[in-house]
Write a protein that holds these residues in place. Structure first.
Motif, PDB file in Angstrom:
ATOM      1  N   LEU A   1       0.829  -1.200   0.000  1.00 24.07           N
ATOM      2  CA  LEU A   1       0.000   0.000   0.000  1.00 24.07           C
ATOM      3  C   LEU A   1       0.867   1.255   0.000  1.00 24.07           C
ATOM      4  O   LEU A   1       1.903   1.309   0.648  1.00 24.07           O
ATOM      5  CB  LEU A   1      -0.923   0.013   1.214  1.00 24.07           C
ATOM      6  CG  LEU A   1      -2.096  -0.970   1.202  1.00 24.07           C
ATOM      7  CD1 LEU A   1      -2.768  -1.016   2.563  1.00 24.07           C
ATOM      8  CD2 LEU A   1      -3.108  -0.607   0.121  1.00 24.07           C
ATOM      9  N   MET A   2       0.410   2.274  -0.733  1.00 17.84           N
ATOM     10  CA  MET A   2       1.113   3.548  -0.796  1.00 17.84           C
ATOM     11  C   MET A   2       0.152   4.675  -0.430  1.00 17.84           C
ATOM     12  O   MET A   2      -1.055   4.581  -0.662  1.00 17.84           O
ATOM     13  CB  MET A   2       1.685   3.788  -2.191  1.00 17.84           C
ATOM     14  CG  MET A   2       2.710   2.770  -2.615  1.00 17.84           C
ATOM     15  SD  MET A   2       3.515   3.219  -4.186  1.00 17.84           S
ATOM     16  CE  MET A   2       4.492   1.744  -4.482  1.00 17.84           C
ATOM     17  N   ASP A   3       0.693   5.717   0.135  1.00 19.57           N
ATOM     18  CA  ASP A   3      -0.107   6.858   0.568  1.00 19.57           C
ATOM     19  C   ASP A   3      -0.036   7.947  -0.501  1.00 19.57           C
ATOM     20  O   ASP A   3       0.863   8.783  -0.499  1.00 19.57           O
ATOM     21  CB  ASP A   3       0.412   7.385   1.909  1.00 19.57           C
ATOM     22  CG  ASP A   3      -0.462   8.502   2.465  1.00 19.57           C
ATOM     23  OD1 ASP A   3      -1.588   8.676   1.965  1.00 19.57           O
ATOM     24  OD2 ASP A   3       0.001   9.201   3.388  1.00 19.57           O
ATOM     25  N   LEU A   4      -1.001   7.921  -1.421  1.00 21.25           N
ATOM     26  CA  LEU A   4      -1.077   8.930  -2.474  1.00 21.25           C
ATOM     27  C   LEU A   4      -2.331   9.763  -2.266  1.00 21.25           C
ATOM     28  O   LEU A   4      -3.371   9.241  -1.847  1.00 21.25           O
ATOM     29  CB  LEU A   4      -1.127   8.272  -3.857  1.00 21.25           C
ATOM     30  CG  LEU A   4       0.037   7.347  -4.235  1.00 21.25           C
ATOM     31  CD1 LEU A   4      -0.154   6.818  -5.656  1.00 21.25           C
ATOM     32  CD2 LEU A   4       1.372   8.060  -4.108  1.00 21.25           C
ATOM     33  N   ASP A   5      -2.267  11.053  -2.578  1.00 19.95           N
ATOM     34  CA  ASP A   5      -3.459  11.881  -2.422  1.00 19.95           C
ATOM     35  C   ASP A   5      -4.287  11.852  -3.703  1.00 19.95           C
ATOM     36  O   ASP A   5      -3.911  11.246  -4.705  1.00 19.95           O
ATOM     37  CB  ASP A   5      -3.102  13.312  -2.008  1.00 19.95           C
ATOM     38  CG  ASP A   5      -2.303  14.053  -3.074  1.00 19.95           C
ATOM     39  OD1 ASP A   5      -2.561  13.842  -4.278  1.00 19.95           O
ATOM     40  OD2 ASP A   5      -1.432  14.861  -2.699  1.00 19.95           O
TER      41      ASP A   5
ATOM     42  N   VAL B   1      -4.784   1.546  -3.816  1.00 19.08           N
ATOM     43  CA  VAL B   1      -3.540   2.250  -4.148  1.00 19.08           C
ATOM     44  C   VAL B   1      -2.346   1.487  -3.587  1.00 19.08           C
ATOM     45  O   VAL B   1      -1.858   1.761  -2.486  1.00 19.08           O
ATOM     46  CB  VAL B   1      -3.581   3.703  -3.641  1.00 19.08           C
ATOM     47  CG1 VAL B   1      -2.287   4.428  -3.986  1.00 19.08           C
ATOM     48  CG2 VAL B   1      -4.765   4.443  -4.251  1.00 19.08           C
ATOM     49  N   TRP B   2      -1.886   0.513  -4.348  1.00 15.98           N
ATOM     50  CA  TRP B   2      -0.698  -0.256  -3.982  1.00 15.98           C
ATOM     51  C   TRP B   2      -0.011  -0.706  -5.267  1.00 15.98           C
ATOM     52  O   TRP B   2      -0.567  -0.578  -6.359  1.00 15.98           O
ATOM     53  CB  TRP B   2      -1.061  -1.466  -3.112  1.00 15.98           C
ATOM     54  CG  TRP B   2      -1.996  -2.468  -3.740  1.00 15.98           C
ATOM     55  CD1 TRP B   2      -3.361  -2.500  -3.655  1.00 15.98           C
ATOM     56  CD2 TRP B   2      -1.629  -3.597  -4.555  1.00 15.98           C
ATOM     57  NE1 TRP B   2      -3.878  -3.558  -4.354  1.00 15.98           N
ATOM     58  CE2 TRP B   2      -2.837  -4.257  -4.913  1.00 15.98           C
ATOM     59  CE3 TRP B   2      -0.416  -4.120  -5.011  1.00 15.98           C
ATOM     60  CZ2 TRP B   2      -2.850  -5.402  -5.711  1.00 15.98           C
ATOM     61  CZ3 TRP B   2      -0.426  -5.265  -5.804  1.00 15.98           C
ATOM     62  CH2 TRP B   2      -1.640  -5.888  -6.139  1.00 15.98           C
ATOM     63  N   GLY B   3       1.194  -1.218  -5.124  1.00 14.27           N
ATOM     64  CA  GLY B   3       1.895  -1.711  -6.302  1.00 14.27           C
ATOM     65  C   GLY B   3       3.378  -1.869  -6.054  1.00 14.27           C
ATOM     66  O   GLY B   3       3.908  -1.491  -5.006  1.00 14.27           O
ATOM     67  N   ASP B   4       4.056  -2.436  -7.031  1.00 15.89           N
ATOM     68  CA  ASP B   4       5.515  -2.575  -6.977  1.00 15.89           C
ATOM     69  C   ASP B   4       6.203  -1.260  -7.317  1.00 15.89           C
ATOM     70  O   ASP B   4       7.375  -1.068  -6.992  1.00 15.89           O
ATOM     71  CB  ASP B   4       5.967  -3.663  -7.946  1.00 15.89           C
ATOM     72  CG  ASP B   4       5.514  -5.047  -7.508  1.00 15.89           C
ATOM     73  OD1 ASP B   4       5.653  -5.361  -6.312  1.00 15.89           O
ATOM     74  OD2 ASP B   4       5.013  -5.814  -8.357  1.00 15.89           O
TER      75      ASP B   4
ATOM     76  N   THR C   1      -9.871   4.433  -9.712  1.00 17.50           N
ATOM     77  CA  THR C   1     -11.003   4.407  -8.784  1.00 17.50           C
ATOM     78  C   THR C   1     -11.962   5.568  -9.007  1.00 17.50           C
ATOM     79  O   THR C   1     -13.075   5.547  -8.469  1.00 17.50           O
ATOM     80  CB  THR C   1     -10.537   4.420  -7.312  1.00 17.50           C
ATOM     81  OG1 THR C   1      -9.880   5.653  -7.011  1.00 17.50           O
ATOM     82  CG2 THR C   1      -9.611   3.245  -7.015  1.00 17.50           C
ATOM     83  N   PHE C   2     -11.551   6.556  -9.802  1.00 16.79           N
ATOM     84  CA  PHE C   2     -12.403   7.721 -10.039  1.00 16.79           C
ATOM     85  C   PHE C   2     -13.218   7.605 -11.324  1.00 16.79           C
ATOM     86  O   PHE C   2     -13.574   8.606 -11.926  1.00 16.79           O
ATOM     87  CB  PHE C   2     -11.552   8.993 -10.062  1.00 16.79           C
ATOM     88  CG  PHE C   2     -11.129   9.437  -8.689  1.00 16.79           C
ATOM     89  CD1 PHE C   2     -11.915  10.295  -7.942  1.00 16.79           C
ATOM     90  CD2 PHE C   2      -9.952   8.958  -8.128  1.00 16.79           C
ATOM     91  CE1 PHE C   2     -11.533  10.679  -6.665  1.00 16.79           C
ATOM     92  CE2 PHE C   2      -9.566   9.344  -6.852  1.00 16.79           C
ATOM     93  CZ  PHE C   2     -10.349  10.206  -6.119  1.00 16.79           C
TER      94      PHE C   2
ATOM     95  N   ALA D   1      -0.289   4.824  -8.693  1.00 22.75           N
ATOM     96  CA  ALA D   1      -0.937   6.034  -9.206  1.00 22.75           C
ATOM     97  C   ALA D   1      -2.013   5.695 -10.225  1.00 22.75           C
ATOM     98  O   ALA D   1      -3.071   6.341 -10.258  1.00 22.75           O
ATOM     99  CB  ALA D   1       0.109   6.960  -9.827  1.00 22.75           C
ATOM    100  N   GLN D   2      -1.758   4.684 -11.051  1.00 20.07           N
ATOM    101  CA  GLN D   2      -2.766   4.270 -12.030  1.00 20.07           C
ATOM    102  C   GLN D   2      -4.002   3.721 -11.334  1.00 20.07           C
ATOM    103  O   GLN D   2      -5.146   4.018 -11.721  1.00 20.07           O
ATOM    104  CB  GLN D   2      -2.170   3.218 -12.963  1.00 20.07           C
ATOM    105  CG  GLN D   2      -3.128   2.734 -14.043  1.00 20.07           C
ATOM    106  CD  GLN D   2      -2.440   1.818 -15.043  1.00 20.07           C
ATOM    107  OE1 GLN D   2      -1.818   2.279 -16.001  1.00 20.07           O
ATOM    108  NE2 GLN D   2      -2.543   0.523 -14.821  1.00 20.07           N
TER     109      GLN D   2
END
Length: 299
Positions: A73-77, A117-120, A132-133, A126-127
């Motif tokens: 998981l990543m913390d992106l706004d 929002v996760w990934g390698d 999700t929108f 970001a994708q």
């Protein structure tokens, strides 16, 4: 607005989405397919880490399927990301901005943004964030319901952190519970209830838990929304209260094929009272500690 995109822009957006892998049924190492909705026309739309099974007749999802990898998981706004239509589906088979404009109705994420929002790589996360929108991942929800139901939003994270092994992975199915008393607003049904089913491995075995939340009273207060048919008296579940429920009840309410998950329901009462009526054994949750499970989350 998004609905006014040129044919050329729509074609380009469709080409970009054509490569999305979507939800992986083997995400947990044990096959967990997307629940089907027999005898109803549906369209499956893959995105990054999740898929949406759309009901064109409702212009909303029947169910969304997400694989969440807690270790990645990543913390992106969300700054600058705009809601958009999915060009792979005709506009009259999905909701758009018109449903949400100039009212107190939110575009409620079905697949929770933070869980997808996760990934390698940062680019992968970001994708997923942007995917999700899409309006296909939204459902009309009263603003107070969407913004204030912290327990509902946090359930999947709590279970992922405390109950799931297999590299801390969890699968989440989410969707509306369509009912006969749902109001129709600007041509779109507004579901009064929503469900969530979390699926995970515990001790190497598949387990699942189910939840339902209700937004009936909040919709009744919106000035331009038709009053639901149940507002003559207080709805039996009260205002946006969250319940742990037998997965068989979710199957009965939605018509989704959930037999695999009914069989591994970790709510004890689901097996001890198999013939109980729908809603009869629902357990109200005030915090994650209220969860009734047949295993120790600390193990």
């Amino acid at each position: 607005m998004d609905e006014l995109l040129t044919d050329q822009a729509l074609a380009a957006a469709a080409r970009e989405l054509a490569g999305r892998a979507g939800y992986n049924p083997g995400f947990l190492g044990v096959p967990v397919p997307i629940p089907e909705l027999p005898h109803v026309k549906t369209v499956l739309l893959p995105y990054t880490h999740f898929s949406v099974l759309m009901r064109p007749d409702k212009r909303l999802a029947a169910v969304t399927a997400l694989g969440m990898d807690g270790k990645k998981l990543m913390d992106l706004d969300r700054a600058g990301i705009q809601w958009r239509l999915d060009p792979r589906l005709p506009e009259d088979q999905q909701t758009g901005e018109r449903v949400y404009a100039h009212n107190d109705i939110d575009r409620g994420h079905l697949v929770r943004r933070a869980s997808a929002v996760w990934g390698d790589t940062g680019a992968e996360a970001a994708q997923a964030n942007e995917d999700t929108f899409h309006y296909t991942n939204a459902a009309p929800q009263a603003a107070k319901f969407n913004q204030g139901i912290e327990l509902w939003l946090g359930l999947e994270s709590y279970l992922q952190e405390n109950a799931a092994d297999n590299s801390r992975r969890i699968v989440v199915f989410t969707g509306p519970v369509f009912g006969a008393t749902d109001p129709v607003y600007r041509g779109v049904t507004i579901p009064l209830k929503f469900f969530k089913v979390a699926v995970f491995l515990q001790g190497g075995k598949l387990g699942a838990t189910g939840y339902v939340v209700d937004q009936t009273p909040q919709l009744a207060d919106l000035p331009d929304v038709p009053r639901p048919g149940v507002t003559d008296e207080a709805p039996p579940l009260g205002p946006f209260r969250t319940f742990q429920v037998p997965i068989r009840d979710i199957a009965a309410l939605t018509g989704l094929g959930l037999d695999q998950l009914v069989a591994v329901d970790r709510m004890p009462i689901a097996s001890t009272l198999p013939s109980a009526r729908v809603t009869e054994t629902w357990r109200e949750l005030h915090s994650p500690e209220d969860l009734d499970l047949d295993f120790d989350l600390g193990q």
